[in-house]
Structure formats: structure tokens, C-alpha cells
Design a protein around this motif. Structure first.
Motif, PDB file in Angstrom:
ATOM      1  N   THR A  84     175.501 116.062  26.715  1.00 25.81           N
ATOM      2  CA  THR A  84     174.790 115.567  27.664  1.00 25.81           C
ATOM      3  C   THR A  84     175.453 114.457  28.577  1.00 25.81           C
ATOM      4  O   THR A  84     174.940 114.006  29.633  1.00 25.81           O
ATOM      5  CB  THR A  84     173.552 114.770  26.981  1.00 25.81           C
ATOM      6  N   ARG A  85     176.567 113.960  28.050  1.00 26.29           N
ATOM      7  CA  ARG A  85     177.182 112.798  28.782  1.00 26.29           C
ATOM      8  C   ARG A  85     178.566 112.605  28.138  1.00 26.29           C
ATOM      9  O   ARG A  85     178.750 112.726  26.995  1.00 26.29           O
ATOM     10  CB  ARG A  85     176.542 111.247  28.632  1.00 26.29           C
ATOM     11  N   LYS A  86     179.655 112.386  28.945  1.00 23.58           N
ATOM     12  CA  LYS A  86     180.866 111.696  28.374  1.00 23.58           C
ATOM     13  C   LYS A  86     181.589 111.242  29.606  1.00 23.58           C
ATOM     14  O   LYS A  86     181.202 111.185  30.774  1.00 23.58           O
ATOM     15  CB  LYS A  86     181.672 113.026  28.195  1.00 23.58           C
ATOM     16  N   GLY A  87     182.592 110.112  29.036  1.00 18.50           N
ATOM     17  CA  GLY A  87     183.244 109.568  30.326  1.00 18.50           C
ATOM     18  C   GLY A  87     184.153 108.387  29.278  1.00 18.50           C
ATOM     19  O   GLY A  87     184.530 108.456  28.384  1.00 18.50           O
ATOM     20  N   GLU A  88     184.244 107.347  30.163  1.00 16.68           N
ATOM     21  CA  GLU A  88     184.931 106.224  29.710  1.00 16.68           C
ATOM     22  C   GLU A  88     184.117 104.937  29.972  1.00 16.68           C
ATOM     23  O   GLU A  88     183.551 104.651  30.980  1.00 16.68           O
ATOM     24  CB  GLU A  88     186.381 105.886  30.538  1.00 16.68           C
ATOM     25  N   ASP A  92     186.918 108.115  21.163  1.00 20.73           N
ATOM     26  CA  ASP A  92     188.347 107.953  20.381  1.00 20.73           C
ATOM     27  C   ASP A  92     188.389 106.532  20.475  1.00 20.73           C
ATOM     28  O   ASP A  92     188.190 105.666  21.359  1.00 20.73           O
ATOM     29  CB  ASP A  92     189.263 108.229  21.511  1.00 20.73           C
ATOM     30  N   ASN A  93     188.897 105.960  19.394  1.00 19.32           N
ATOM     31  CA  ASN A  93     189.252 104.367  19.000  1.00 19.32           C
ATOM     32  C   ASN A  93     190.518 104.105  20.087  1.00 19.32           C
ATOM     33  O   ASN A  93     191.253 104.870  20.280  1.00 19.32           O
ATOM     34  CB  ASN A  93     189.589 104.331  17.480  1.00 19.32           C
ATOM     35  N   ARG A  94     190.482 102.505  20.412  1.00 18.00           N
ATOM     36  CA  ARG A  94     191.619 102.427  21.095  1.00 18.00           C
ATOM     37  C   ARG A  94     192.918 102.743  20.548  1.00 18.00           C
ATOM     38  O   ARG A  94     192.980 102.713  19.386  1.00 18.00           O
ATOM     39  CB  ARG A  94     191.567 100.960  21.389  1.00 18.00           C
ATOM     40  N   GLY A  95     193.841 103.431  21.327  1.00 15.07           N
ATOM     41  CA  GLY A  95     195.144 103.482  20.802  1.00 15.07           C
ATOM     42  C   GLY A  95     195.504 105.091  20.514  1.00 15.07           C
ATOM     43  O   GLY A  95     196.439 105.639  20.139  1.00 15.07           O
ATOM     44  N   VAL A  96     194.390 105.738  20.630  1.00 14.91           N
ATOM     45  CA  VAL A  96     194.535 107.166  20.335  1.00 14.91           C
ATOM     46  C   VAL A  96     193.861 107.951  21.140  1.00 14.91           C
ATOM     47  O   VAL A  96     192.552 107.693  21.867  1.00 14.91           O
ATOM     48  CB  VAL A  96     194.133 107.610  18.886  1.00 14.91           C
ATOM     49  N   THR A 136     189.912 101.186  27.765  1.00 16.54           N
ATOM     50  CA  THR A 136     188.661 102.046  28.397  1.00 16.54           C
ATOM     51  C   THR A 136     188.470 102.708  26.904  1.00 16.54           C
ATOM     52  O   THR A 136     189.673 103.144  26.314  1.00 16.54           O
ATOM     53  CB  THR A 136     188.849 103.044  29.304  1.00 16.54           C
ATOM     54  N   ILE A 137     187.444 103.089  26.509  1.00 18.60           N
ATOM     55  CA  ILE A 137     186.976 104.269  25.261  1.00 18.60           C
ATOM     56  C   ILE A 137     186.449 105.292  25.833  1.00 18.60           C
ATOM     57  O   ILE A 137     185.323 105.149  26.468  1.00 18.60           O
ATOM     58  CB  ILE A 137     185.914 103.233  24.543  1.00 18.60           C
ATOM     59  N   TYR A 138     187.040 106.409  25.366  1.00 17.06           N
ATOM     60  CA  TYR A 138     186.491 107.621  25.883  1.00 17.06           C
ATOM     61  C   TYR A 138     185.597 108.192  25.013  1.00 17.06           C
ATOM     62  O   TYR A 138     185.526 108.060  23.590  1.00 17.06           O
ATOM     63  CB  TYR A 138     187.742 108.751  25.869  1.00 17.06           C
ATOM     64  N   PHE A 139     184.534 108.663  25.342  1.00 17.54           N
ATOM     65  CA  PHE A 139     183.382 109.012  24.372  1.00 17.54           C
ATOM     66  C   PHE A 139     182.749 110.562  25.023  1.00 17.54           C
ATOM     67  O   PHE A 139     182.843 110.756  26.163  1.00 17.54           O
ATOM     68  CB  PHE A 139     182.277 108.004  24.452  1.00 17.54           C
ATOM     69  N   GLU A 140     181.833 111.073  24.027  1.00 21.55           N
ATOM     70  CA  GLU A 140     181.083 112.109  24.365  1.00 21.55           C
ATOM     71  C   GLU A 140     179.767 112.010  23.616  1.00 21.55           C
ATOM     72  O   GLU A 140     179.907 111.656  22.323  1.00 21.55           O
ATOM     73  CB  GLU A 140     181.763 113.577  24.163  1.00 21.55           C
TER      74      GLU A 140
END
Length: 332
Positions: free
Chosen positions: A21-25, A87-91, A42-46
Motif C-alpha cells: 500500500t505504500r513504500k519509500g524513504e 531496513d535499519n540504517r546501514g543495511v 533515510t530509512i527505506y520502508f514498505e
């Protein structure tokens, strides 16, 4: 419909785009309580599913959110849950600001993300390994917003002997960290997080009777193909966060007395986080439900996905009931 939050940029994913339904930074410009300037990252999420129950999965050391693929597939299709992975920072697809990192700083990343998407109450938090450490830090910040907290194969931290990584896991982690070739890294990682007996057994659900080792190898490589390579600095910075993690007994008392439902889950053959750490958490928070699975290693959400998902679903339901009862009694 899938939407993004950063210039309509698209990111490749292993998750089902039909449930997304949503993804981004999510931009993170500063961390509360830090006077010095923090490198913007930035934190990438879905976000998957559209049910009323809000579930946040926090992944562990040096693994991307794609490691939650069995949980996203299950909970995004129940009609009851909305699932947030990141994704946590650094990965993964998140940026890697200058380290070293701390679990408290990563908890602030998570809190920034929750505010970014508008999840500010009635939340179910699931953290595995280092993700469980981040979850503990998060729980001390927003205990009244959490309906259930599941702490999986994780620890309180500190100077106890149990806090030390068992030798087999330490050796595997060291080799994996400094092995650049991902195809050579995969067998090292698998032996570190699964029992050999389970890896060599045929998968009961595979029509071709391939072993769990074969299937896990294929999945691990697929995850690598769909995400950015992790930098050595990002890996070491996350390791630093896990090594320096510490939540005190008084903060665990705050968590235990504030959150309606807490689960502490571990295996008996964990070579990365000594199962004694989960027993210590249960001792500090006797209100929590403590479970140890037999013949189970560190990556138990992959080793027993059906059992894991069913357990979480029960925990979410119990947490929801207790959370609503508590809200009703407060209003009354």
C-alpha cells in the motif's frame, strides 16, 4: 495502489506488489537528545495489507527487511493486519550514515518512521535479535502506544557472561563480515543461524524434495540480488550497536508494567544470542509470556514460519484485548 514518498522513485522488492500500500524513504535529520549534528540519512520502508491491526517488524543484525518475507506474505493477506517493514540504517536500501550506531539511535529512527506514516497508537512491535534490542529501546520511549511487544532471540545487554556471543556464532559472524563474495558468504551465514540437521533435511512443503539448505540458499541469494550491497562500515556500525546495547532493570520494569502483552521467544540451539539472555529478560519481566522452542536455532522465524506466525497472531489478539480493556478502564 502502491505509493512512494520520494519523487516517485521505485525500488525493487521481493514482496508481493499486490499487497503493498505504500513504500519509500523516510528522512531522518536528527535524533532527540543529541546536541551534535547528525548526518542526515533515510530509512527505506514498505507497508503491506490494509487491516486495522498495525504490526511493525524490526529486523536483526546486518539483514534487510526482506528477511521478513514469510511474515509479510502471511499477515498482509489476513484482512486484519497492516504490516510495516523497513531496513535499519546501514543495511539494505536505507542509507548508511557515519557510525558507530547505537540501538537507542536506531530506535529513534523507528520512531521517526512511525510518526512519518502516522502510526501513533495501538501498535504491535516484533523485534528479532538486534531488532529486539531496538524494540526494547523503542518500548521505553512509547510504552503507552504499544499493544503488544514480541522480543525474539534477543537480550538486555550489559556485562554478563550470557551477553557474550557463543564461540561458533562469533567465528561465523567474523568470517561472514569479511567475506566479500556473497555466494561464499551464504553457507557461512546458514550454518550460523540454522541447525545443520535441519538444513540437511528435505523440506516437507517442497514438491521437488529439496533440502532446507538448498531452499534457504536460493532465498538468501534472491534477497542479495534485490538490495544494495552492504558496506563494511555499515556492517561494523551495526555490530557496534549490538555489542554496546544495554537496557537496565528499571527500564524493563517500565516496559513490563506499561505494555499489556509481552512475548519472549527463543530457541535452545542459538549460536548467536545465548538463550540464557531470554531467561534473564523473563526474570526481569515476569509478566511476560516466555517460550523456548526445542531443536531451534537463531533464525526461528524462518525455521518454523507457520508456528511463528500463528504464535504472533495469538499474541496480537491478546495484546489488542488487553490494550482496549486498559483504555476503557482509564476512560471510566
Amino acid at each position: 495502489m502502491t505509493t512512494t514518498t520520494s519523487n516517485d522513485k521505485q525500488w525493487p522488492t521481493i514482496f508481493d506488489i499486490e499487497t503493498c500500500t505504500r513504500k519509500g524513504e523516510c528522512p531522518v535529520a536528527k535524533i532527540r537528545g543529541q546536541s551534535e549534528a547528525l548526518e542526515k540519512h533515510t530509512i527505506y520502508f514498505e507497508q503491506h495489507g490494509s487491516g486495522p491491526e498495525k504490526v511493525v517488524f524490526i529486523m536483526g543484525l546486518n539483514s534487510s527487511s526482506f528477511a521478513w518475507h514469510r511474515q509479510v506474505k502471511y499477515f498482509s493477506r489476513t484482512g486484519k493486519h497492516s504490516v510495516l517493514v523497513f531496513d535499519n540504517r546501514g543495511v539494505g536500501n536505507s542509507s548508511a550514515p557515519k557510525g558507530p550506531y547505537t540501538t537507542s539511535g536506531m530506535a529513534e529512527d523507528t520512531l521517526t518512521l512511525l510518526n512519518h506514516i502516522g502510526w501513533t497508537e495501538d501498535i504491535h512491535i516484533v523485534g528479532v535479535s538486534m531488532g529486539g534490542m531496538v524494540a526494547q529501546e523503542l518500548a521505553t520511549r512509547i510504552p503507552d502506544q504499544i499493544a503488544s511487544l514480541s522480543l525474539v532471540v534477543t537480550k538486555a545487554g550489559g556485562l554478563s557472561l550470557a551477553n557474550l556471543t557463543p564461540w561458533k556464532g562469533l567465528w561465523g559472524l567474523t568470517r561472514a563480515t569479511f567475506t566479500k563474495d556473497p555466494f561464499k558468504r551464504v553457507p557461512i551465514v546458514l550454518r550460523m543461524i540454522f541447525p545443520d540437521s535441519w538444513l540437511d533435511a528435505p523440506n516437507a512443503d517442497d514438491p521437488n524434495k529439496r533440502t532446507n539448505r538448498q531452499l534457504q540458499t536460493e532465498h538468501y541469494i534472491r534477497r542479495i540480488e534485490f538490495t544494495r550491497p552492504q558496506t563494511l562500515a555499515g556492517s561494523l556500525s551495526q555490530i557496534s550497536a549490538a555489542l554496546t546495547h544495554k537496557v537496565t532493570k528499571d527500564r524493563h520494569r517500565l516496559i513490563a508494567t506499561s505494555i499489556p502483552k509481552i512475548l519472549i521467544l527463543t530457541g535452545d540451539k542459538d549460536d548467536l544470542v545465548n538463550p540464557a539472555n531470554s531467561k534473564e529478560l523473563a526474570k526481569r519481566m515476569p509478566e511476560a509470556e516466555y517460550i523456548q522452542w526445542k531443536d531451534t536455532a537463531h533464525c526461528l522465524h524462518e525455521q518454523w514460519p507457520e508456528k511463528f506466525n500463528e504464535l504472533l497472531e495469538r499474541v496480537f489478539e491478546e495484546g489488542r484485548t488487553k490494550y482496549e480493556e486498559r483504555k476503557s478502564s482509564t476512560v471510566a
